[in-house]
Design an enzyme around this catalytic site. Structure first.
Site, mmCIF file in Angstrom:
data_model
loop_
_atom_site.group_PDB
_atom_site.id
_atom_site.type_symbol
_atom_site.label_atom_id
_atom_site.label_comp_id
_atom_site.label_asym_id
_atom_site.label_seq_id
_atom_site.Cartn_x
_atom_site.Cartn_y
_atom_site.Cartn_z
ATOM 1 N N LYS A 289 0.863 -1.180 0.000
ATOM 2 C CA LYS A 289 0.000 0.000 0.000
ATOM 3 C C LYS A 289 0.908 1.242 0.000
ATOM 4 C CE LYS A 289 -4.463 0.973 2.087
ATOM 5 N NZ LYS A 289 -5.470 0.418 3.023
ATOM 6 N N GLU A 374 -18.846 -5.332 10.579
ATOM 7 C CA GLU A 374 -19.767 -4.584 11.445
ATOM 8 C C GLU A 374 -20.810 -5.496 12.076
ATOM 9 O OE1 GLU A 374 -18.767 -3.624 8.470
ATOM 10 O OE2 GLU A 374 -17.865 -1.651 8.764
ATOM 11 N N ARG A 402 -25.479 -2.087 7.558
ATOM 12 C CA ARG A 402 -25.166 -3.515 7.341
ATOM 13 C C ARG A 402 -25.491 -4.366 8.567
ATOM 14 N NH1 ARG A 402 -19.758 -5.042 4.093
ATOM 15 N NH2 ARG A 402 -21.078 -4.621 2.292
HETATM 16 C C1 LIG Z 1 -18.638 -2.120 5.224
HETATM 17 C C2 LIG Z 1 -17.464 -1.164 5.220
HETATM 18 N N1 LIG Z 1 -16.849 -0.891 6.377
HETATM 19 C C3 LIG Z 1 -15.803 -0.038 6.407
HETATM 20 C C4 LIG Z 1 -15.375 0.575 5.252
HETATM 21 C C5 LIG Z 1 -14.245 1.600 5.312
HETATM 22 N N2 LIG Z 1 -13.098 1.138 4.507
HETATM 23 C C6 LIG Z 1 -12.866 1.597 3.299
HETATM 24 S S1 LIG Z 1 -11.537 0.917 2.605
HETATM 25 C C7 LIG Z 1 -11.201 0.038 4.022
HETATM 26 C C8 LIG Z 1 -10.019 -0.842 4.113
HETATM 27 C C9 LIG Z 1 -10.015 -1.795 2.941
HETATM 28 O O1 LIG Z 1 -8.897 -2.635 3.047
HETATM 29 P P1 LIG Z 1 -8.550 -3.586 1.816
HETATM 30 O O2 LIG Z 1 -9.765 -4.291 1.376
HETATM 31 O O3 LIG Z 1 -7.405 -4.405 2.245
HETATM 32 O O4 LIG Z 1 -8.150 -2.576 0.649
HETATM 33 P P2 LIG Z 1 -6.830 -1.674 0.536
HETATM 34 O O5 LIG Z 1 -7.241 -0.297 1.000
HETATM 35 O O6 LIG Z 1 -5.789 -2.279 1.408
HETATM 36 O O7 LIG Z 1 -6.460 -1.712 -0.905
HETATM 37 C C10 LIG Z 1 -12.179 0.259 4.954
HETATM 38 C C11 LIG Z 1 -12.210 -0.364 6.308
HETATM 39 C C12 LIG Z 1 -16.061 0.270 4.067
HETATM 40 N N3 LIG Z 1 -15.734 0.862 2.894
HETATM 41 N N4 LIG Z 1 -17.081 -0.597 4.067
HETATM 42 MG MG LIG Z 2 -5.444 -4.172 2.121
#
Ligand SMILES: Cc1ncc(C[n+]2csc(CCOP(=O)(O)OP(=O)(O)O)c2C)c(N)n1
Ligand SMILES: [Mg+2]
Ligand SMILES: CC(=O)[C@@H](O)[C@H](O)COP(=O)(O)O
Length: 639
Positions: A289, A374, A402
């Site tokens: 990242k 969640e 959710r």
């Molecule tokens: C249901 C839900 N909860 C929380 C979020 C907030 N959120 C957005 S991106 C993220 C992290 C995503 O991590 P990953 O899937 O590993 O993607 P990366 O950013 O590492 O590419 C979170 C927690 C969300 N978008 N949807």
């Molecule tokens: Mg990730």
């Protein structure tokens, strides 16, 4: 001429020689840093998927072969490669480029929902449909390691593993982080042996050999089948030892990896091989990242997951530091926790964004990061409350949608004291339709016994929080917006449990403000008074359940305006109207808020104005209503 200038569509990308791709990747990285440091956005995630997205668009023929992005915040490179480079100066701006896929922008875009862990289900549905329609197109989906901590992703994988005839390639973008490092879940080491074993496993000759052995054995006497069984067990054992596939091998899904997700040739080869199967295949890419931006690569405070305007060299924020609702909440909860050891906190992979990092530093064993889960957070909180603790579940308002069933059936049904703190409630702004926190009052208003407060300022937030953590027999909710904290809005009197913010407590117009819009409500009262119309402005403090004191105030006025920063269908004003009707009142009540629609991205103040939520527009409505009443009354007198 820069390679990027030659790319206006995926076909242009596929014309490039493989040897040019690393250079293209670096040009894209420079483009991302230069643009997103000016507009703000998801810089870290997108820097991590440059090579992976290039390879995807060289192997899959989008849009006839869909490329789905789970959560969608990592789709900027996809947008660059599909003809939208020129739009990046408008990223996340009103009327500009969305920060997520947008069907209105491009046929290459599919899923606009920014709620994580849904991508695999989308891809499963598409792949099933293509099979039924006799289409031979593949579907590709990119899912992050964080998104894989969401239960819905495993519901999908469970089904995909059963339907072995879907042309589906699942790319796991494993950068080891949600915001913070992904705890447990998909943790992987690059393995040379793993790569070699992958090569064998995904080579067609290997499959044909297996198939021939199986055919021969099935026609052989029992002894032959026993030998095959032993061989198969040995192969699986060898595979698991040499190239641990973790949870995936148990699913029976073909697995390719782990692969260096920044080696575009390796990713492209793996995707080509995966595409060679008419069955679901997992391609596990290890990425970094924030790759290519040192400050983002070393991000320990989750600052580069989503950035504001930053210095494109140092990464330092260029936006003025303002005290936020999140800051106020995080500080007050840490103070409460210092004197009440029953208080614990839960986050769904958003420790810093929800302000729980302070609590976690002081009381590390009393904060639980459940991942992007969640639903699990809420029901785990029910367990914690049952054992006598007081859990505080801190999530963004939109993500609690959710877990509505868990609030209703696990917390409220069992009369448990769980406090929900909903950040980003109301109109948020740049993240677009699926991120505004519009629906929680309407949903949570359905929950029997639930209490809800929308504090108007920091003092009220602190009071509400201290009250909530002592409520041990029902869910309590505190919601506040993404905005900077407003100046305190003092009350000038109390009408029972209701704060009077302006006026005498009786008169012609009652203005009921909720949350941060109380400041606007006071301005409405002032405008009316300047026109000689007596007005009272109040803040219910606890909006649910509706208090008898508020209903009495309604009875003392001839017109009521309610102002809220959320859906009006089933909202707080609607609830007040319903309770007043039930109390036999026929006072005119007009609810102002967000009509039942999806609200686009934009600046919060502009979006509120477009929705009619300004003091000027609200005062004008009340003035016109009073004038109409007076005309009607004089007409009646004249008859
Ligand atoms: C249901 C839900 N909860 C929380 C979020 C907030 N959120 C957005 S991106 C993220 C992290 C995503 O991590 P990953 O899937 O590993 O993607 P990366 O950013 O590492 O590419 C979170 C927690 C969300 N978008 N949807
Ligand atoms: Mg990730
Ligand atoms: C994609 C996602 O859900 C989060 O990254 C969100 O964009 C963060 O929103 P804030 O910037 O308001 O914290």
């Amino acid at each position: 001429m820069p390679l990027l200038d030659q790319i206006n569509c995926p076909q242009d990308l596929r014309k490039l020689d493989p040897s040019q791709l690393p250079e293209l990747a670096e040009e894209i990285r420079a483009f991302l840093i230069s643009n997103v440091s000016r507009t703000g956005g998801h810089l870290g995630p997108n820097l991590g998927v440059v090579e992976l997205t290039i390879a995807l668009h060289r192997v899959f023929d989008s849009p006839s072969e869909p490329i789905i992005f789970d959560t969608g915040h990592q789709s900027y490179v996809h947008k660059i490669l599909t003809g939208r480079q020129g739009d990046f100066p408008t990223l996340r701006k009103p009327g500009g480029l969305s920060g997520y896929p947008s069907r209105a922008e491009s046929p290459h875009d599919w899923v606009e929902n920014s709620h994580a862990s849904a991508g695999l289900s989308w891809a499963d549905g598409l792949a099933k449909a293509y099979r039924l329609q006799g289409r031979e197109d593949h579907v590709a989906v990119v899912v992050g390691d964080g998104a894989l901590t969401g239960g819905m992703a495993w519901e999908a994988l469970n089904n995909i593993a059963v339907a072995q005839d879907e042309r589906l390639v699942i790319v796991i973008n494993d950068n080891g982080r949600s915001y913070t490092p992904t705890v447990g879940g998909v943790a992987t080491q690059l393995s040379v042996l793993g790569k070699q074993l992958t090569a064998i496993r995904t080579d067609r000759r290997y499959e044909r050999l297996l198939h021939r052995i199986k055919e021969t054995v099935l026609g052989a006497p029992v002894i032959g089948q026993m030998i095959y069984g032993l061989m198969h067990g040995f192969k699986m054992g060898v595979k698991d030892v040499l190239a641990p596939q973790g949870m995936f091998s148990d699913l029976g899904l073909k697995y390719v990896g782990p692969i260096d997700g920044h080696d575009v040739a390796a990713v492209e080869l793996a995707l080509q091989r995966a595409k060679g199967f008419d069955a679901p295949v997992l391609v596990h890419c290890i990425t970094q990242k924030g790759r290519g931006f040192k400050a983002a690569e070393q991000d320990e405070q989750d600052r580069f997951h989503a950035v504001g305007v930053i210095d494109e060299v140092t990464g330092e924020s260029l936006a003025p530091g303002v005290r936020s609702w999140t800051d106020a909440f995080g500080e007050e909860l840490a103070r409460i926790a210092a004197t009440d050891d029953q208080v614990v906190a839960l986050t769904a992979a958003m420790l810093h964004p929800t302000g729980l990092d302070r609590f976690a530093t002081l009381f590390p064993d009393r904060v639980f990061d459940v991942g992007i889960a969640e639903q699990h957070a809420v029901t785990s909180a029910a367990g914690l409350a049952t054992a006598g603790l007081h859990p505080v579940v801190a999530v963004y308002a939109t993500f609690l949608n959710r877990a509505f069933d868990q609030v209703l059936m696990d917390v409220a049904l069992h009369k448990l004291g769980v406090t929900f703190v909903l950040d980003r409630a109301g109109i948020t702004g740049p993240d677009g339709p699926s991120h505004h926190g519009l629906w929680d009052p309407s949903l949570l208003g359905l929950v029997p016994g639930l209490t809800l407060s929308a504090p108007r300022d920091e003092p009220r937030l602190c009071e509400a929080l201290r009250t909530a953590v002592k409520i041990d027999d029902r869910p309590s909710v505190i919601r506040f917006s993404k905005e900077a904290l407003p100046s305190p809005v003092p009350s000038i009197a109390k009408a029972g449990s209701v704060d009077v913010l302006f006026g005498e407590g009786s008169g012609r117009v009652l203005v009921v403000g909720y949350g941060q819009l109380c400041g606007m409500a006071v301005e409405v009262g002032q405008r009316l008074a300047q026109q000689g119309i007596s007005a009272t402005v109040v803040d219910p403090v606890w909006a649910l359940p509706v208090s008898a004191d508020l209903i009495s105030l309604v009875a003392a006025h001839e017109l009521v305006l309610t102002i809220e920063d959320n859906e009006i269908v089933g909202g707080l004003g609607a609830r007040l109207s319903q309770e007043c009707r039930a109390a036999g009142l026929d006072t005119r009540i007009r609810e102002f808020g967000v009509p039942s629609q999806f609200v686009p991205q934009g600046a919060r103040s502009e979006l509120l104005a477009e929705l009619g939520l300004t003091a000027q527009q609200l005062a004008r409505f009340a003035t016109e209503q009073i004038a109409a009443t007076e005309r009607q009354q004089s007409f009646t007198r004249a008859e």
